[in-house]
Design a protein around this motif. Structure first.
Motif, PDB file in Angstrom:
ATOM      1  N   TYR A   1       0.819  -1.199   0.000  1.00 27.09           N
ATOM      2  CA  TYR A   1       0.000   0.000   0.000  1.00 27.09           C
ATOM      3  C   TYR A   1       0.863   1.263   0.000  1.00 27.09           C
ATOM      4  N   THR A   2       1.847   1.304   0.878  1.00 25.98           N
ATOM      5  CA  THR A   2       2.642   2.518   1.047  1.00 25.98           C
ATOM      6  C   THR A   2       3.439   2.849  -0.207  1.00 25.98           C
ATOM      7  N   GLU A   3       4.070   1.850  -0.786  1.00 25.20           N
ATOM      8  CA  GLU A   3       4.870   2.118  -1.979  1.00 25.20           C
ATOM      9  C   GLU A   3       3.982   2.424  -3.188  1.00 25.20           C
ATOM     10  N   ALA A   4       2.759   1.903  -3.196  1.00 28.55           N
ATOM     11  CA  ALA A   4       1.807   2.272  -4.254  1.00 28.55           C
ATOM     12  C   ALA A   4       1.412   3.734  -4.123  1.00 28.55           C
ATOM     13  N   ARG A   5       1.254   4.228  -2.888  1.00 23.61           N
ATOM     14  CA  ARG A   5       0.960   5.647  -2.682  1.00 23.61           C
ATOM     15  C   ARG A   5       2.122   6.505  -3.181  1.00 23.61           C
ATOM     16  N   LEU A   6       3.327   6.078  -2.926  1.00 20.82           N
ATOM     17  CA  LEU A   6       4.492   6.833  -3.388  1.00 20.82           C
ATOM     18  C   LEU A   6       4.528   6.873  -4.910  1.00 20.82           C
ATOM     19  N   ALA A   7       4.234   5.762  -5.542  1.00 19.16           N
ATOM     20  CA  ALA A   7       4.248   5.690  -7.004  1.00 19.16           C
ATOM     21  C   ALA A   7       3.148   6.544  -7.621  1.00 19.16           C
ATOM     22  N   ALA A   8       2.023   6.662  -6.922  1.00 21.41           N
ATOM     23  CA  ALA A   8       0.874   7.376  -7.473  1.00 21.41           C
ATOM     24  C   ALA A   8       0.985   8.883  -7.323  1.00 21.41           C
ATOM     25  N   GLY A   9       1.839   9.350  -6.405  1.00 23.30           N
ATOM     26  CA  GLY A   9       1.931  10.778  -6.129  1.00 23.30           C
ATOM     27  C   GLY A   9       3.052  11.462  -6.872  1.00 23.30           C
ATOM     28  N   GLU A  10       3.230  12.726  -6.550  1.00 20.92           N
ATOM     29  CA  GLU A  10       4.289  13.528  -7.154  1.00 20.92           C
ATOM     30  C   GLU A  10       5.329  13.919  -6.108  1.00 20.92           C
ATOM     31  N   PHE A  11       5.483  13.096  -5.115  1.00 20.86           N
ATOM     32  CA  PHE A  11       6.424  13.390  -4.035  1.00 20.86           C
ATOM     33  C   PHE A  11       7.868  13.315  -4.529  1.00 20.86           C
ATOM     34  N   GLU A  12       8.679  14.223  -4.030  1.00 21.47           N
ATOM     35  CA  GLU A  12      10.107  14.199  -4.332  1.00 21.47           C
ATOM     36  C   GLU A  12      10.929  13.792  -3.125  1.00 21.47           C
ATOM     37  N   GLN A  13      10.264  13.626  -1.981  1.00 23.90           N
ATOM     38  CA  GLN A  13      10.942  13.230  -0.748  1.00 23.90           C
ATOM     39  C   GLN A  13      10.148  12.104  -0.086  1.00 23.90           C
ATOM     40  N   TYR A  14      10.876  11.114   0.398  1.00 24.17           N
ATOM     41  CA  TYR A  14      10.256   9.964   1.059  1.00 24.17           C
ATOM     42  C   TYR A  14      10.964   9.754   2.381  1.00 24.17           C
ATOM     43  N   VAL A  15      10.235   9.906   3.474  1.00 25.95           N
ATOM     44  CA  VAL A  15      10.791   9.765   4.817  1.00 25.95           C
ATOM     45  C   VAL A  15      10.252   8.483   5.433  1.00 25.95           C
ATOM     46  N   ILE A  16      11.148   7.598   5.846  1.00 24.87           N
ATOM     47  CA  ILE A  16      10.767   6.315   6.434  1.00 24.87           C
ATOM     48  C   ILE A  16      11.117   6.360   7.917  1.00 24.87           C
ATOM     49  N   LEU A  17      10.112   6.556   8.767  1.00 23.87           N
ATOM     50  CA  LEU A  17      10.330   6.634  10.208  1.00 23.87           C
ATOM     51  C   LEU A  17      10.393   5.228  10.801  1.00 23.87           C
TER      52      LEU A  17
END
Length: 290
Positions: free
Chosen positions: A77-93
């Protein structure tokens, strides 16, 4: 279950269990797979054979099959959200042994920040080096959440709080107190509008389904015995209220059943969704996210 913490006895056991679950999913469970983590087994190094052997030998045990479904569905789910968006930064807490930066083609178009305790970061770097896995495309942000300033540490590594980011917070909040969760949310709420959070939380006992109750019976005892007890449990309504108090708007709550395409649960093996933990997707208002 991957809080990424360490104690005086060594590396996080929950981080290893989560990585082993992702690796074993490709070995023990039949296609279609919920998620393809092709690096987890290599990253575990000399511990891989031992940890995966538990799944090979007793893969139908509720805590083992439940772990595989949990870690696979949430990552999907999470990586699908990243692929679907236009985010340039990904923070993994609480990154633990997350392997996104070492296998996903998306890692080439987003700046990846893995946030975890400095001891966990050092341990992971050793595992990556031993496996011959390069890690020049990721920033390791060592943070002791009890003492360090998360925003300041991230900014020191190049994170820009004025640009929207996707924040992944999986396998962590159940090991924290509600006040500690709130403190982190306060920090995140100061970031750019359009920033999105995918957070995993554990359900209150009365909200779990039958498989969730069975999973909890084993998992709660196991994590406590390993020195990483679960501390916080929520309802979707209480999570929504918590996020609202800290400046987030909730878009949806996601069960394991709905975290992946329905067709992936049409299976010939015994892997099934377990309603013990859920995801919530929330955003900082100001920019619409679909």
């Amino acid at each position: 279950m991957d809080n990424g913490s360490t104690d005086n006895r060594g590396p996080s056991r929950t981080a290893m269990m989560a990585a082993a679950g992702r690796a074993a999913h490709l070995i023990v469970d039949r296609p279609p797979h919920l998620f393809q983590d092709t690096v987890a087994e290599t990253l575990l190094g000399e511990r891989a054979a031992e940890l995966i052997s538990y799944h090979r030998e007793s893969g139908d045990h509720p805590v083992l099959s439940g772990t595989r479904s949990q870690v696979s569905a949430r990552s999907h789910y999470t990586e699908a959200r990243l692929a679907a968006g236009e985010f340039e930064q990904y923070v993994i807490l609480g990154a633990g042994l997350d392997s996104f930066a070492y296998r996903s083609p998306l890692a080439g178009r987003v700046a990846v920040y893995e946030v975890d305790h400095p001891a966990t970061q050092a341990w992971k770097r050793e595992l990556l080096a031993a496996a011959g896995i390069g890690f020049s495309t990721v920033e390791f942000v060592g943070v002791d959440f009890e003492r360090d300033n998360l925003a300041a540490e991230l900014t020191a590594y190049g994170f820009d709080p004025n640009r929207p980011a996707l924040v992944s917070w999986l396998g962590v909040t159940m090991y924290l107190t509600e006040s500690a969760i709130g403190a982190t949310l306060d920090t995140l709420s100061g970031w750019a509008p359009g920033t999105e959070l995918v957070m995993e939380y554990a359900l209150l006992p009365e909200l779990r389904d039958e498989s969730g109750c069975v999973f909890a019976e084993f998992a709660l005892a196991a994590t406590a015995e390993q020195g990483e007890p679960m501390l916080s449990f929520f309802s979707p309504e209480s999570v929504t209220a918590l996020l609202d108090r800290h400046g987030f708007g909730v878009a949806e709550h996601i069960s394991q059943h709905t975290a992946v395409d329905a067709a992936l649960w049409q299976r010939a093996d015994g892997l099934r969704p377990v309603d013990f933990c859920r995801l919530v997707r929330a955003h900082i208002p100001g920019r619409t996210r679909i």
